[in-house]
Write a protein that holds these residues in place. Structure first.
Motif, PDB file in Angstrom:
ATOM      1  N   ILE A 157       0.835  -1.201   0.000  1.00 49.78           N
ATOM      2  CA  ILE A 157       0.000   0.000   0.000  1.00 49.78           C
ATOM      3  C   ILE A 157       0.866   1.246   0.000  1.00 49.78           C
ATOM      4  CG2 ILE A 157      -1.699   1.305   1.335  1.00 49.78           C
ATOM      5  CD1 ILE A 157      -2.839  -1.336   2.313  1.00 49.78           C
ATOM      6  N   GLY A 158       1.901   1.255   0.845  1.00 46.41           N
ATOM      7  CA  GLY A 158       2.785   2.416   0.900  1.00 46.41           C
ATOM      8  C   GLY A 158       3.543   2.639  -0.391  1.00 46.41           C
ATOM      9  N   MET A 159       4.035   1.567  -1.016  1.00 44.42           N
ATOM     10  CA  MET A 159       4.751   1.727  -2.287  1.00 44.42           C
ATOM     11  C   MET A 159       3.825   2.237  -3.381  1.00 44.42           C
ATOM     12  SD  MET A 159       7.479  -1.441  -2.458  1.00 44.42           S
ATOM     13  CE  MET A 159       6.321  -2.741  -2.072  1.00 44.42           C
ATOM     14  N   ALA A 160       2.595   1.715  -3.430  1.00 45.47           N
ATOM     15  CA  ALA A 160       1.649   2.184  -4.448  1.00 45.47           C
ATOM     16  C   ALA A 160       1.302   3.659  -4.242  1.00 45.47           C
ATOM     17  CB  ALA A 160       0.381   1.322  -4.411  1.00 45.47           C
ATOM     18  N   LEU A 161       1.093   4.071  -3.002  1.00 49.45           N
ATOM     19  CA  LEU A 161       0.754   5.469  -2.739  1.00 49.45           C
ATOM     20  C   LEU A 161       1.945   6.388  -2.999  1.00 49.45           C
ATOM     21  CD1 LEU A 161      -1.322   5.078   0.543  1.00 49.45           C
ATOM     22  CD2 LEU A 161      -2.183   5.663  -1.735  1.00 49.45           C
ATOM     23  N   ALA A 162       3.149   5.925  -2.659  1.00 55.88           N
ATOM     24  CA  ALA A 162       4.335   6.747  -2.922  1.00 55.88           C
ATOM     25  C   ALA A 162       4.540   6.959  -4.413  1.00 55.88           C
ATOM     26  CB  ALA A 162       5.564   6.104  -2.291  1.00 55.88           C
ATOM     27  N   LEU A 163       4.375   5.888  -5.195  1.00 57.99           N
ATOM     28  CA  LEU A 163       4.484   6.039  -6.640  1.00 57.99           C
ATOM     29  C   LEU A 163       3.343   6.866  -7.201  1.00 57.99           C
ATOM     30  CD1 LEU A 163       5.528   2.384  -7.597  1.00 57.99           C
ATOM     31  CD2 LEU A 163       6.993   4.406  -7.528  1.00 57.99           C
ATOM     32  N   GLY A 164       2.140   6.718  -6.622  1.00 58.72           N
ATOM     33  CA  GLY A 164       1.014   7.515  -7.089  1.00 58.72           C
ATOM     34  C   GLY A 164       1.187   8.987  -6.811  1.00 58.72           C
ATOM     35  N   ARG A 165       1.815   9.329  -5.692  1.00 57.50           N
ATOM     36  CA  ARG A 165       2.022  10.746  -5.375  1.00 57.50           C
ATOM     37  C   ARG A 165       3.052  11.383  -6.291  1.00 57.50           C
ATOM     38  NH1 ARG A 165       1.754  13.221   0.681  1.00 57.50           N
ATOM     39  NH2 ARG A 165       1.780  15.420   0.078  1.00 57.50           N
ATOM     40  N   ARG A 166       3.930  10.577  -6.884  1.00 54.04           N
ATOM     41  CA  ARG A 166       4.914  11.087  -7.835  1.00 54.04           C
ATOM     42  C   ARG A 166       4.472  10.894  -9.280  1.00 54.04           C
ATOM     43  NH1 ARG A 166      10.414  11.119  -6.300  1.00 54.04           N
ATOM     44  NH2 ARG A 166      10.909   9.995  -8.236  1.00 54.04           N
ATOM     45  N   VAL A 226     -10.500  -4.422  11.895  1.00 56.04           N
ATOM     46  CA  VAL A 226      -9.316  -3.841  12.548  1.00 56.04           C
ATOM     47  C   VAL A 226      -8.085  -4.006  11.672  1.00 56.04           C
ATOM     48  CG1 VAL A 226      -7.771  -4.087  14.518  1.00 56.04           C
ATOM     49  CG2 VAL A 226     -10.235  -4.098  14.867  1.00 56.04           C
ATOM     50  N   LEU A 227      -7.929  -5.173  11.060  1.00 57.37           N
ATOM     51  CA  LEU A 227      -6.771  -5.415  10.204  1.00 57.37           C
ATOM     52  C   LEU A 227      -6.758  -4.460   9.007  1.00 57.37           C
ATOM     53  CD1 LEU A 227      -6.622  -9.319  10.194  1.00 57.37           C
ATOM     54  CD2 LEU A 227      -5.269  -7.730  11.559  1.00 57.37           C
ATOM     55  N   VAL A 228      -7.925  -4.243   8.398  1.00 57.15           N
ATOM     56  CA  VAL A 228      -7.993  -3.323   7.264  1.00 57.15           C
ATOM     57  C   VAL A 228      -7.659  -1.900   7.696  1.00 57.15           C
ATOM     58  CG1 VAL A 228      -9.548  -2.309   5.557  1.00 57.15           C
ATOM     59  CG2 VAL A 228      -9.615  -4.758   5.985  1.00 57.15           C
ATOM     60  N   GLY A 229      -8.224  -1.472   8.821  1.00 53.50           N
ATOM     61  CA  GLY A 229      -7.931  -0.119   9.303  1.00 53.50           C
ATOM     62  C   GLY A 229      -6.468   0.084   9.638  1.00 53.50           C
ATOM     63  N   VAL A 230      -5.856  -0.884  10.310  1.00 53.76           N
ATOM     64  CA  VAL A 230      -4.440  -0.763  10.671  1.00 53.76           C
ATOM     65  C   VAL A 230      -3.565  -0.770   9.424  1.00 53.76           C
ATOM     66  CG1 VAL A 230      -2.543  -1.961  11.822  1.00 53.76           C
ATOM     67  CG2 VAL A 230      -4.736  -1.722  12.973  1.00 53.76           C
ATOM     68  N   ALA A 231      -3.889  -1.614   8.446  1.00 56.36           N
ATOM     69  CA  ALA A 231      -3.088  -1.682   7.222  1.00 56.36           C
ATOM     70  C   ALA A 231      -3.153  -0.364   6.453  1.00 56.36           C
ATOM     71  CB  ALA A 231      -3.566  -2.835   6.351  1.00 56.36           C
ATOM     72  N   LEU A 232      -4.334   0.229   6.315  1.00 52.95           N
ATOM     73  CA  LEU A 232      -4.457   1.498   5.590  1.00 52.95           C
ATOM     74  C   LEU A 232      -3.777   2.627   6.345  1.00 52.95           C
ATOM     75  CD1 LEU A 232      -8.174   1.265   4.375  1.00 52.95           C
ATOM     76  CD2 LEU A 232      -6.090   0.798   3.075  1.00 52.95           C
ATOM     77  N   PHE A 233      -3.922   2.637   7.657  1.00 48.89           N
ATOM     78  CA  PHE A 233      -3.297   3.688   8.462  1.00 48.89           C
ATOM     79  C   PHE A 233      -1.775   3.620   8.369  1.00 48.89           C
ATOM     80  CE2 PHE A 233      -1.582   5.309  12.454  1.00 48.89           C
ATOM     81  CZ  PHE A 233      -2.224   6.530  12.574  1.00 48.89           C
ATOM     82  N   SER A 234      -1.225   2.421   8.531  1.00 51.21           N
ATOM     83  CA  SER A 234       0.227   2.269   8.446  1.00 51.21           C
ATOM     84  C   SER A 234       0.734   2.474   7.032  1.00 51.21           C
ATOM     85  CB  SER A 234       0.630   0.885   8.957  1.00 51.21           C
ATOM     86  OG  SER A 234       2.025   0.716   8.928  1.00 51.21           O
ATOM     87  N   GLY A 235      -0.073   2.092   6.028  1.00 50.50           N
ATOM     88  CA  GLY A 235       0.347   2.290   4.649  1.00 50.50           C
ATOM     89  C   GLY A 235       0.513   3.752   4.292  1.00 50.50           C
TER      90      GLY A 235
END
Length: 510
Positions: free
Chosen positions: A318-327, A376-385
């Protein structure tokens, strides 16, 4: 003395008649004494800081060691063993309390006759994780596929129980069908509402918009027809579970081969399903499955590890996809990534957990529910991502532009350039930041107790209500035990990150 018609005064020569005195031995630069001299006593400031630090350690560590070890109680069956006697003996940590409640701390309220399932999951995770962390052990691709793909499936059916007949496809198709039907129904309602407004321009516009939304929903339902057929085939089939597993494996492996065009990836996918089949045969899941244990009965260290490991593993893509999306150069993708990151970083994790637990079901299609642990797992994953996205974006900014330009000059596509050239260098730059996020996420799992999910700390606080162990030292003993466990995990992650960082940056050492 006369030389060439002149005279030269001759100075009498000096001849030493005794040995030169021995010089003092050189100051040692190695060893314990040298380390103390240069690290602790090299200057007046160092001496002062050393004295202050020694005093702080003495007044903090000494009482802690005395409480946890010297004055601690190690044997006993109830609170009487941890109470001060008539002589006035100082009583330290009450370790019999920890021993009596250890099963609750580790497993929560999981049925005792089913604890072997949790232990088996822990054993499988350790057996797959250790070879993955040791660089010298070969077969990392297959090991990673087993750990990240097969282990979650096997762990879910071990921990939750039940049969496996068409579960994954049925759940996914039910969710997609419910969402598409909701979109189509919303479009039809918008069309009726817009047509009844009576305003010439806006009425036709809303009716046309509702018709378009309803058409999109109906079209998506048509696209789901193959998956719907597969779900019904698995549900109504009288074949054994091996038929269902082989059919599912064939579909997924065909998709993997079609997307990657790699025989190695397809072989790894087949190996994953072969491992799943072996576990099914060993546990007898083809005969109806294991007894179902709801997630409300999970607790203790089991919940802590499930939430933290799932959050860490899921937040990375999730973090890699969002980082690439922001660029990205596409304005819509860039705007979505920015809004997503800023939204999730702008709210506290407690709010995310409350929203995922109590408000998310209100937004789901009617008749479709999601387990509380899954929310809870979905919320934690999106928050940390969202947090990992900014860390990874910093690593992407640290990679020189010439790396991507050189890859483009060689004819590599965007995805190959990103996956083979840019992203590995970016992740190498941000290892400390990523591990810092992982450690913070591991400790933030204690917040799940506010949504009635009891992790290690939640079970610890619940155990304090037991009157059989109500002593003045019980509270401090329990928190000391939890602190030792959290410190051990966090310290292990930090030390391994230093090892990985040193290994990846070995070419920079002079």
């Amino acid at each position: 003395m006369t030389i060439a018609g002149g005279s030269l005064d001759q100075t009498p020569a000096f001849v030493r008649r005794e040995l030169v005195a021995e010089r003092p031995a050189p100051v040692p630069t190695t060893g314990a004494l040298a380390w103390i001299r240069w690290r602790l006593l090299s200057s007046p400031t160092s001496i002062l800081l050393t004295i202050v630090s020694a005093l702080l350690l003495w007044y903090t560590l000494a009482p802690a060691v005395k409480f946890l070890l010297i004055d601690a109680v190690w044997q006993g069956n109830d609170r009487d063993a941890c109470l001060a006697d008539n002589v006035g003996r100082t009583v330290g940590a009450c370790w019999p309390f920890v021993r009596a409640k250890l099963q609750q701390f580790m497993y929560g309220f999981y049925p005792q006759n089913q604890l072997w399932r949790v232990n088996l999951v822990f054993l499988l995770a350790i057996m797959l994780l250790i070879p993955l962390l040791i660089p010298r052990i070969p077969g990392k691709t297959l090991n990673a596929c087993l750990f990240f793909l097969a282990l979650p499936v096997v762990a879910f059916f071990l921990l939750y129980g039940g049969g496996i007949k068409g579960f994954g496809i049925s759940w996914l198709v039910d969710l997609l069908e419910a969402l598409c039907a909701s979109v189509a129904e919303a479009g039809r309602r918008l069309r009726v509402t817009g047509g009844g407004i009576g305003w010439p321009g806006i009425s036709q516009l809303l009716a046309l918009l509702g018709l378009a939304i309803a058409g999109i929903g109906e079209g998506l339902l048509l696209l789901l027809t193959p998956l719907t057929w597969l779900r019904e085939t698995l549900a109504l089939s009288t074949h054994p579970v091996w038929y269902d597993l082989a059919l599912t494996a064939g579909v997924i492996c065909a998709l993997v081969f079609g997307l990657s065009r790699s025989l190695r990836a397809t072989a790894a996918c087949l190996a994953v399903f072969a491992g799943i089949a072996g576990v099914i045969a060993a546990l007898g899941l083809q005969r109806g499955g294991l007894p179902i244990v709801g997630t409300r009965e999970w607790g203790g260290m089991l919940v802590t590890l499930v939430v933290s490991v799932t959050g860490i593993v899921a937040s990375m893509p999730i973090g890699m996809a969002l980082a690439l999306g922001r660029r990205s150069q596409f304005p819509l993708i860039r705007a979505f990534s920015i809004i997503f990151i800023e939204f999730w970083r702008g709210v506290p994790l407690i709010t995310v957990l409350f929203f995922a637990t109590y408000m998310l079901p209100l937004f789901m299609p009617q008749g479709f529910g999601i387990d509380g642990m899954m929310r809870v797992l979905v919320g934690v994953a999106l928050f940390s991502g969202a947090y990992n996205a900014e860390v990874i974006r910093g690593g992407l900014a640290a990679v020189p532009r010439g790396q991507g330009e050189a890859a483009n000059a060689l004819g590599l596509s965007y995805w190959k350039t990103t996956g083979l050239i840019v992203m590995p260098q970016a992740l190498r730059h941000v290892i400390p930041g990523l591990v810092n996020s992982f450690i913070a996420l591991f400790k933030d799992t204690t917040l799940v107790q506010i949504v009635a999910i009891f992790d290690l700390l939640g079970q610890l606080r619940a155990s304090f209500a037991d009157p059989n162990w109500a002593t003045p030292s019980t509270l401090f003993t329990g928190f000391a035990f939890a602190g030792i466990i959290y410190f051990a995990f966090c310290f292990a992650m930090s030390r391994y990150s230093l090892f990985v960082e040193g290994r990846l940056n070995a070419h920079r050492r002079s």
